[in-house]
Design a protein around this motif. Structure first.
Motif, PDB file in Angstrom:
ATOM      1  N   GLN A  33      53.261  10.948  35.526  1.00  0.00           N
ATOM      2  CA  GLN A  33      51.710  11.032  35.342  1.00  0.00           C
ATOM      3  C   GLN A  33      51.598  11.501  36.733  1.00  0.00           C
ATOM      4  O   GLN A  33      52.139  10.924  37.778  1.00  0.00           O
ATOM      5  N   LEU A  86      46.818  10.854  35.789  1.00  0.00           N
ATOM      6  CA  LEU A  86      46.181  12.005  34.522  1.00  0.00           C
ATOM      7  C   LEU A  86      47.706  12.500  33.759  1.00  0.00           C
ATOM      8  O   LEU A  86      48.727  12.085  34.788  1.00  0.00           O
ATOM      9  N   GLY A  87      47.618  12.592  32.913  1.00  0.00           N
ATOM     10  CA  GLY A  87      48.735  13.122  32.093  1.00  0.00           C
ATOM     11  C   GLY A  87      49.758  12.657  31.536  1.00  0.00           C
ATOM     12  O   GLY A  87      48.934  11.340  31.097  1.00  0.00           O
ATOM     13  N   HIS A  88      50.951  13.302  30.879  1.00  0.00           N
ATOM     14  CA  HIS A  88      51.084  11.509  29.731  1.00  0.00           C
ATOM     15  C   HIS A  88      52.553  11.084  31.421  1.00  0.00           C
ATOM     16  O   HIS A  88      52.856  12.285  31.210  1.00  0.00           O
ATOM     17  N   VAL A 238      46.210  17.742  30.798  1.00  0.00           N
ATOM     18  CA  VAL A 238      46.499  17.629  29.825  1.00  0.00           C
ATOM     19  C   VAL A 238      47.881  17.320  28.768  1.00  0.00           C
ATOM     20  O   VAL A 238      47.388  16.072  27.954  1.00  0.00           O
ATOM     21  N   ASP A 239      47.690  18.073  28.531  1.00  0.00           N
ATOM     22  CA  ASP A 239      49.049  18.507  27.535  1.00  0.00           C
ATOM     23  C   ASP A 239      50.455  18.001  28.458  1.00  0.00           C
ATOM     24  O   ASP A 239      51.241  17.427  27.721  1.00  0.00           O
TER      25      ASP A 239
ATOM     26  N   GLN B 215      42.233   8.002  28.997  1.00  0.00           N
ATOM     27  CA  GLN B 215      43.227   8.135  30.050  1.00  0.00           C
ATOM     28  C   GLN B 215      44.099   7.374  30.736  1.00  0.00           C
ATOM     29  O   GLN B 215      44.443   6.905  30.661  1.00  0.00           O
ATOM     30  N   ASN B 216      42.632   7.227  31.184  1.00  0.00           N
ATOM     31  CA  ASN B 216      42.781   6.246  32.472  1.00  0.00           C
ATOM     32  C   ASN B 216      41.860   4.833  32.022  1.00  0.00           C
ATOM     33  O   ASN B 216      42.390   3.662  33.504  1.00  0.00           O
ATOM     34  N   ASN B 396      37.248  18.631  24.057  1.00  0.00           N
ATOM     35  CA  ASN B 396      37.699  18.218  24.587  1.00  0.00           C
ATOM     36  C   ASN B 396      38.934  17.521  23.995  1.00  0.00           C
ATOM     37  O   ASN B 396      39.013  15.992  23.500  1.00  0.00           O
ATOM     38  N   ARG B 397      39.870  17.756  23.512  1.00  0.00           N
ATOM     39  CA  ARG B 397      41.055  16.813  22.764  1.00  0.00           C
ATOM     40  C   ARG B 397      42.168  15.650  23.606  1.00  0.00           C
ATOM     41  O   ARG B 397      42.280  14.945  22.671  1.00  0.00           O
ATOM     42  N   LEU B 398      41.005  15.907  25.057  1.00  0.00           N
ATOM     43  CA  LEU B 398      42.008  14.173  25.500  1.00  0.00           C
ATOM     44  C   LEU B 398      41.668  13.134  24.749  1.00  0.00           C
ATOM     45  O   LEU B 398      42.673  12.541  24.681  1.00  0.00           O
ATOM     46  N   ARG B 402      43.298  10.321  21.553  1.00  0.00           N
ATOM     47  CA  ARG B 402      43.503   9.528  21.934  1.00  0.00           C
ATOM     48  C   ARG B 402      42.726   8.060  20.978  1.00  0.00           C
ATOM     49  O   ARG B 402      42.750   6.825  21.268  1.00  0.00           O
ATOM     50  N   VAL B 474      48.233   6.231  26.522  1.00  0.00           N
ATOM     51  CA  VAL B 474      49.082   7.152  26.712  1.00  0.00           C
ATOM     52  C   VAL B 474      50.980   7.284  26.381  1.00  0.00           C
ATOM     53  O   VAL B 474      51.411   6.337  26.673  1.00  0.00           O
TER      54      VAL B 474
END
Lengths: 283, 474
Positions: A33, A86-88, A238-239, B215-216, B396-398, B402, B474
């Motif tokens: 991340q 952030l991110g995976h 995000v992907d 996300q967080n 937004n898919r984010l 989830r 995540v």
């Protein structure tokens, strides 16, 4: 929230090492991340790779070239904001024989974070290949992955230490010698990633590479980091940020990375001209 | 024909002056001007304006109070129905709502309701009028709100009035959603938005910045720690045309990126502020909604010589607010109707160089709907060094990826019932997240209505055993 800089070490290379207090982020961080950093209220949201996330602190490498590093050198003691994670992240599991490769400042941080996570999992055999421009630019031992992995290789672009060339040279050698590689992780410079992607494709090796792209919000809103993966638009923030290098349209990604070159110089010049002197411009 | 007094004109920065700065275009009514304008209201027995307002402000009484110089009373009246009048007064499409319904519209001189609303909001703020707002103490009940845009803010204000402990989670480093990242300074000064949000915080609403739910911080955490959750994360993801040569090409932006750089990150103050923006001399903006106008006018202020609006339908069909289109044209923005880009061409360095376009005609389809169709053989070219795609946004898919328990349609829009509740009990949604992309005022209205539904739900249900939802990290 205070993002105090608790440590700043000049690595005596092109890069600094910085520790910043960010316990909330550390608690939720997974290797792979990234975070976004704003040095000051007027600052840009800069995507940053993370080398370590422990004891409430994030460790990052910062290149000495840019404006951020100048601010640090000129006595910045805290950051305005650190946002993330952030991110995976990567899947922390048994991959088998793993090779982790990197060049450039961000790649070295990712290499360390990934090696550290995978080394804790029984059943992984890890080779880490770190490429630096020259012998002088090699990080001090403490910040390399040497102690974390089964096999550590350094190459330099000018051949002044270890093998000459990028991480592809030893990787290719491993392949040529018939070593079974189960998975490759990597990050750093885009042109090297493009080059390695063909090697990985030819030998059909599964992999994930961190695609460095410019970002603004880092949450899927602006589309600045859009990439083409197998012809389909994806967002690095995000992907990603990691994708199978074989599927990335690297030419487009590389061109795009230079979009704000001129502006970067302008920002640097402005900072140099206004950082002290008369004081009229200082708020 | 009765003699109708004309509208009191609003003082504005002259076009050639305002394109050199980001300051507010209208100066705002003075007290005397506002009084005179409000006095034009004929106080209809059955006012048509009020039902046309998504938050049903008591417009008739507001006008009367302003006309009688009872500014404080007018302010309190408006605040009762709308926690953010300084914003909505400036950005509502009044011609489609209150002013469109005004009886004086027939004579082309409707009451300037939006401008009066903005006036009274500014008056109350600058005179520091205190609003008695919190009606009860329900602090043991917690409500989490996802997103600090108009829907989230309105819901937070209303929930707080019922006395609940309210926390808003915002992804960005500044609260306000589209009010701060999207709508430019010259249309909605950020100091005004900040004040309205500060007021919310003074009421006791907590705002957690830099928190992206999904996300967080995770959705299931919110559900397990709160009595109700309100999803108001908007429709934040950009759409691209998907035409050849498009992506990723340098200096081709989504309107979101262009406006976030300019507004939230203040790229117009570069290099004093760090975030850069490349805005060339010949800019093409694709689309003709409010966002397109905002982008076009921002480009003009960033120094572009020529700014072109490229729209596949006619100018009359442009969805932008009337005033925005008018202001844009005044500022020298060139409107091209019935044209559509089909291909982008870049230079050797990967920067946009010129566009290939086709002319369009409006054709009635078999279903009777009139839609634009390309005219064969009408291809032409247009040089440009910056392209901004203002084609609307999608959810937004984010977050959604989830929170698999929450049902949504195939566009990703959250499905809600008449009480704004989603498929998960105790989780509500409103604003663009559940309606696709709409207006600020619609979101404000939905936030308020959802708050009432949440209040009704918490008052009648035992929320102590909180809903268990699927745990997705995540």
């Amino acid at each position: 929230m205070s993002f105090d800089i608790t440590k700043m070490i000049d690595l005596d290379t092109m890069d600094f090492l910085v520790d910043v207090e960010a316990p909330e982020i550390v608690e939720r961080f997974h290797p792979g991340q990234f975070v976004m950093l704003m040095t000051r209220k007027e600052g840009e949201r800069i995507p940053m790779s993370v080398m370590k996330a422990e004891n409430g602190k994030l460790t990052m490498f910062i290149r000495k070239l840019g404006k951020t590093s100048k601010e640090l050198r000129d006595g910045m003691t805290r950051f305005e904001n650190v946002i993330g994670p952030l991110g995976h992240g990567i899947e922390e599991k048994v991959y088998g024989n793993v090779v982790v490769v990197s060049d450039a400042v961000c790649g070295q941080a990712e290499n360390y974070a990934i090696c550290e996570a995978l080394s804790k999992i029984e059943g992984n055999r890890i080779t880490s290949i770190q490429t630096f421009p020259s012998k002088k630019e090699i990080y001090p031992e403490d910040y390399l992955t040497t102690e974390l992995v089964d096999k550590h290789i350094i190459t330099t672009e000018d051949g002044s230490f270890g093998e000459e060339g990028s991480y592809i040279v030893p990787l290719q050698k491993m392949i040529d010698e018939g070593e079974e590689i189960d998975f490759v992780f990597g990050g750093g410079k885009l042109p090297t990633m493009k080059a390695v992607s063909t090697v990985l494709a030819k030998n059909n090796i599964d992999n994930l590479f961190t695609t460095r792209q410019m970002m603004v919000d880092g949450s899927g809103m602006c589309g600045a980091c859009r990439l083409y993966i197998d012809g389909e638009m994806k967002l690095a923030c995000v992907d990603g940020p990691m994708f199978d290098s074989r599927k990335v349209n690297w030419d487009k990604a590389i061109k795009r990375y230079h979009m704000f070159k001129k502006k970067e110089k302008e920002a640097n010049d402005y900072y140099e001209a206004h950082k002290g002197g008369c004081g009229q411009c200082q708020k | 024909m009765p003699k109708i007094k004309p509208r009191i004109p609003m003082g504005e920065q002259p076009p050639m002056e305002r394109i050199t700065n980001f300051n507010s275009v209208p100066y705002g009514y003075t007290e005397d001007q506002a009084v005179e304008e409000a006095a034009r209201c004929i106080q209809c027995k059955k006012p048509r304006c009020e039902p046309a307002c998504p938050v049903t402000i008591g417009i008739k009484e507001m006008n009367l109070l302003i006309a009688e110089r009872k500014f404080k009373e007018a302010y309190l009246l408006v605040k009762e129905d709308n926690a953010f009048p300084a914003c909505s007064g400036r950005v509502c499409p009044q011609e489609k709502q209150c002013e469109g319904a005004c009886i004086l519209e027939k004579f082309d001189q409707p009451i300037a309701i939006g401008k009066l609303e903005a006036f009274i909001a500014d008056w109350g703020r600058t005179h520091k009028v205190e609003v008695e707002e919190i009606k009860a103490n329900n602090e043991d009940k917690h409500i989490a709100i996802v997103g600090s845009g108009p829907a989230g803010l309105a819901c937070a204000a209303e929930c707080r009035r019922y006395g609940y402990a309210v926390t808003i989670y915002e992804t960005l480093h500044k609260a306000g959603g589209v009010l701060v990242y999207g709508i430019p300074e010259f249309r909605l000064p950020k100091a005004i938005v900040e004040k309205e949000i500060e007021h919310l915080e003074e009421m006791g609403v907590k705002i957690e910045l830099n928190h992206t739910v999904g996300q967080n911080i995770y959705y299931y955490e919110l559900v397990s720690q709160n009595d109700a959750v309100f999803l108001a994360m908007g429709a934040g993801a950009p759409k691209f045309m998907g035409i050849p040569g498009e992506n990723p090409m340098d200096n081709v932006y989504s309107s979101n990126e262009f406006l976030i750089r300019a507004n939230l990150m203040k790229a117009y103050k570069f290099p004093e502020w760090d975030t850069p923006i490349n805005c060339g001399n010949k800019v093409a903006v694709i689309g003709a909604g409010n966002v397109a106008m905002d982008a076009a006018r921002t480009a003009k202020r960033l120094g572009a010589n020529e700014v072109h609006i490229i729209y596949r339908r006619t100018k009359e069909q442009a969805p932008a607010r009337k005033e925005e289109l008018h202001h844009a044209l005044e500022e020298g923005i060139i409107f091209h109707e019935l044209v559509n880009p089909i291909k982008f061409h870049g230079d050797d360095d990967g920067f946009i160089d010129y566009m290939e376009l086709t002319r369009m005609e409006l054709v009635e389809g078999e279903d009777g709907r009139i839609s634009p169709k390309p005219i064969e053989g009408s291809t032409f070219y247009m040089e440009c060094d910056t392209v901004i795609e203002a084609l609307g946004t999608v959810p937004n898919r984010l977050f959604l990826d989830r929170a698999p328990d929450i049902e949504r349609d195939d566009r990703g829009v959250i499905i809600i019932d008449e009480n704004h509740m989603t498929s998960v009990e105790g989780t509500f949604a409103g604003g663009d997240a559940s309606s696709g992309a709409a207006t600020v005022i619609k979101a404000l209205g939905e936030g308020k209505r959802a708050a009432r539904a949440i209040h009704a739900y918490i008052s009648t249900h035992d929320t102590s055993h909180r809903q268990e939802v699927q745990r997705v990290e995540v």
